[in-house]
Every structure is written in structure tokens, then in C-alpha cells.
Scaffold this motif. Sequence first.
Motif, PDB file in Angstrom:
ATOM      1  N   VAL A  50      15.605   8.332  -8.747  1.00 30.59           N
ATOM      2  CA  VAL A  50      14.763   7.363  -8.040  1.00 30.59           C
ATOM      3  C   VAL A  50      14.904   7.629  -6.544  1.00 30.59           C
ATOM      4  CG1 VAL A  50      14.289   4.926  -7.625  1.00 30.59           C
ATOM      5  CG2 VAL A  50      15.113   5.676  -9.875  1.00 30.59           C
ATOM      6  N   VAL A  51      13.831   8.070  -5.938  1.00 35.30           N
ATOM      7  CA  VAL A  51      13.856   8.402  -4.513  1.00 35.30           C
ATOM      8  C   VAL A  51      13.247   7.247  -3.743  1.00 35.30           C
ATOM      9  CG1 VAL A  51      13.066  10.005  -2.735  1.00 35.30           C
ATOM     10  CG2 VAL A  51      13.677  10.866  -5.024  1.00 35.30           C
ATOM     11  N   LYS A  52      14.064   6.634  -2.883  1.00 37.76           N
ATOM     12  CA  LYS A  52      13.588   5.538  -2.035  1.00 37.76           C
ATOM     13  C   LYS A  52      13.844   5.819  -0.558  1.00 37.76           C
ATOM     14  CE  LYS A  52      17.796   2.824  -2.933  1.00 37.76           C
ATOM     15  NZ  LYS A  52      18.318   1.498  -3.303  1.00 37.76           N
ATOM     16  N   ASN A  53      14.480   6.934  -0.266  1.00 41.96           N
ATOM     17  CA  ASN A  53      14.743   7.350   1.110  1.00 41.96           C
ATOM     18  C   ASN A  53      13.486   8.013   1.672  1.00 41.96           C
ATOM     19  OD1 ASN A  53      15.532   9.703   3.012  1.00 41.96           O
ATOM     20  ND2 ASN A  53      17.287   8.320   3.118  1.00 41.96           N
ATOM     21  N   ILE A  75       8.609   3.929  -4.070  1.00 37.99           N
ATOM     22  CA  ILE A  75       9.603   4.846  -4.636  1.00 37.99           C
ATOM     23  C   ILE A  75       8.899   5.979  -5.379  1.00 37.99           C
ATOM     24  CG2 ILE A  75      11.437   3.116  -4.897  1.00 37.99           C
ATOM     25  CD1 ILE A  75      10.731   3.002  -7.916  1.00 37.99           C
ATOM     26  N   VAL A  76       9.638   7.048  -5.580  1.00 31.55           N
ATOM     27  CA  VAL A  76       9.205   8.134  -6.451  1.00 31.55           C
ATOM     28  C   VAL A  76      10.271   8.278  -7.538  1.00 31.55           C
ATOM     29  CG1 VAL A  76       8.627  10.576  -6.639  1.00 31.55           C
ATOM     30  CG2 VAL A  76       8.100   9.340  -4.518  1.00 31.55           C
ATOM     31  N   VAL A  77       9.838   8.229  -8.780  1.00 31.38           N
ATOM     32  CA  VAL A  77      10.763   8.428  -9.896  1.00 31.38           C
ATOM     33  C   VAL A  77      10.517   9.824 -10.448  1.00 31.38           C
ATOM     34  CG1 VAL A  77      11.581   7.607 -12.136  1.00 31.38           C
ATOM     35  CG2 VAL A  77      10.672   5.968 -10.446  1.00 31.38           C
ATOM     36  N   ILE A  78      11.526  10.670 -10.377  1.00 33.33           N
ATOM     37  CA  ILE A  78      11.421  12.025 -10.917  1.00 33.33           C
ATOM     38  C   ILE A  78      12.080  12.018 -12.297  1.00 33.33           C
ATOM     39  CG2 ILE A  78      11.939  14.462 -10.546  1.00 33.33           C
ATOM     40  CD1 ILE A  78      12.228  13.739  -7.538  1.00 33.33           C
ATOM     41  N   ILE A 173       6.642   9.967 -11.110  1.00 32.89           N
ATOM     42  CA  ILE A 173       5.783   8.785 -11.024  1.00 32.89           C
ATOM     43  C   ILE A 173       6.033   8.114  -9.681  1.00 32.89           C
ATOM     44  CG2 ILE A 173       5.233   6.532 -12.022  1.00 32.89           C
ATOM     45  CD1 ILE A 173       6.411   7.552 -14.672  1.00 32.89           C
ATOM     46  N   VAL A 174       4.960   7.869  -8.938  1.00 27.22           N
ATOM     47  CA  VAL A 174       5.104   7.066  -7.729  1.00 27.22           C
ATOM     48  C   VAL A 174       4.821   5.612  -8.095  1.00 27.22           C
ATOM     49  CG1 VAL A 174       4.487   8.985  -6.215  1.00 27.22           C
ATOM     50  CG2 VAL A 174       2.697   7.395  -6.955  1.00 27.22           C
ATOM     51  N   VAL A 175       5.544   4.698  -7.439  1.00 28.76           N
ATOM     52  CA  VAL A 175       5.433   3.267  -7.722  1.00 28.76           C
ATOM     53  C   VAL A 175       5.319   2.531  -6.397  1.00 28.76           C
ATOM     54  CG1 VAL A 175       6.476   1.267  -8.863  1.00 28.76           C
ATOM     55  CG2 VAL A 175       6.964   3.579  -9.720  1.00 28.76           C
ATOM     56  N   GLY A 176       4.365   1.624  -6.301  1.00 26.72           N
ATOM     57  CA  GLY A 176       4.246   0.870  -5.070  1.00 26.72           C
ATOM     58  C   GLY A 176       3.145  -0.171  -5.128  1.00 26.72           C
ATOM     59  N   LYS A 177       2.823  -0.728  -3.946  1.00 23.19           N
ATOM     60  CA  LYS A 177       1.770  -1.733  -3.807  1.00 23.19           C
ATOM     61  C   LYS A 177       0.473  -1.035  -3.446  1.00 23.19           C
ATOM     62  CE  LYS A 177       3.458  -5.886  -4.556  1.00 23.19           C
ATOM     63  NZ  LYS A 177       2.891  -6.782  -5.582  1.00 23.19           N
ATOM     64  N   ALA A 178      -0.495  -1.132  -4.323  1.00 27.24           N
ATOM     65  CA  ALA A 178      -1.779  -0.473  -4.096  1.00 27.24           C
ATOM     66  C   ALA A 178      -2.523  -1.112  -2.932  1.00 27.24           C
ATOM     67  CB  ALA A 178      -2.631  -0.548  -5.356  1.00 27.24           C
TER      68      ALA A 178
END
Length: 200
Positions: A50-53, A75-78, A173-178
Motif C-alpha cells: 500500500v503506497v501512501k507516500n 493510495i496505490v495498492v500493488i 489499484i488506485v483508490v481515492g475520491k473521484a
Amino acid sequence: MDTLTAIRERRSIKKYDPNHQMTDAEINTLMEQALLSPTSFNMQNWRFVVVKNQEIQDKLKAVSFNQAQVSDASIVVILCGDLKASEKDPQRYWRNAPEAAQKQIVPMIGGFYNDKPQLQRDEVMRSSGMAGQNIMLAAKAMGYDTCPMIGFDPQKVAEIINLPEDYVISFMIVVGKAVEEPKPRSGQLDFSEVVSFDSF
């Protein structure tokens, strides 16, 4: 949000609010749902980075054809997988099962997977695919949007995240507020073309 609604409303979103940050509690809740996804022989061969940096997200963007969602999402989840999971103390996957079940199933794991690299890779891809869907549906239920991606240089991503030997990247997968509404669906095939009953 119920499951059927989450399935219907989940869409691949490209534009995100770059200023929105998910809380650690939200991220943990999201990833806990990934850990409930099924795996063959309960090997749990998926691994999630989980990349949040922001600095790392920017590096990932640079090796993902500069797609903005990689750096703008929260975040990006690899999704990765351990190709040799069947060889790494498989007893631990069944440690809470009755002893009789352990004695029957644990020896089967190695016999089924060891020394079969294509099958090991296939299993990682199956497992990470199911986990990815859990992540995307859970994110939708939590009020977030997602975009699964294969548009990146896997070798360079592996270098950025220090991917261990015997591991492989499946997708991310990228995750965020559209910040945009999803576009109309571009062309669903007819039900009758893709679903048959009892045989083709």
C-alpha cells in the motif's frame, strides 16, 4: 451499501482529488477485506504493498506512462504474489484446523504446486484477482472509487517497491475520491453472448 449496488456502481475512475488523504483506519479497514478473499488451499499467497507516500506515488507515476491517477489518488495498492508460497511452511495456513484436517491437507499443498512454475504463477494471478475485486467493492462501499491498472513497467515498479525474489506483480489499484462522474459504459456485450448454461 449492499453488495449488488457496489458491483453496479463500481467503475474505473481516472481523476481523483489529489488533496484527499485516507486515514490509516480507513486503509486498514479496506485491506482487511482483501485478507478475506479466497485462495487455493488457504495459502494466502497474495501480498499487498500500500503506497501512501507522495514521493513514491510520483515515482510510480513516472513508470506508469505518467498516468495522473497514480499520483493523484489517495493510495496505490500493488497486488503481488509469492510464487513459492506452497514451499514456505504450509503448516501455518492450517494451524487452526483440526489435526486430522491438517494431516490430510497440508501434505497435498506441496504435491500440487511445488516444481510447477506455471501453476504457481497462475495461482498468484487467480488469488490476486479475487483480492483485487474485494478491494474495489469494499472501497466503493466505503465511499471511494478505484481504477485497476496494468499500464506500468513491472520491472521498474518492482525496483521501486523492493519486490523480493520469487514474488511477482499482478496489477495495481488506485483508490481515492473521484472528481469526475463515470463515463457511460462503453459497450457491454449482450448477456446471451457471454453466458451459456450447461455447455457452450
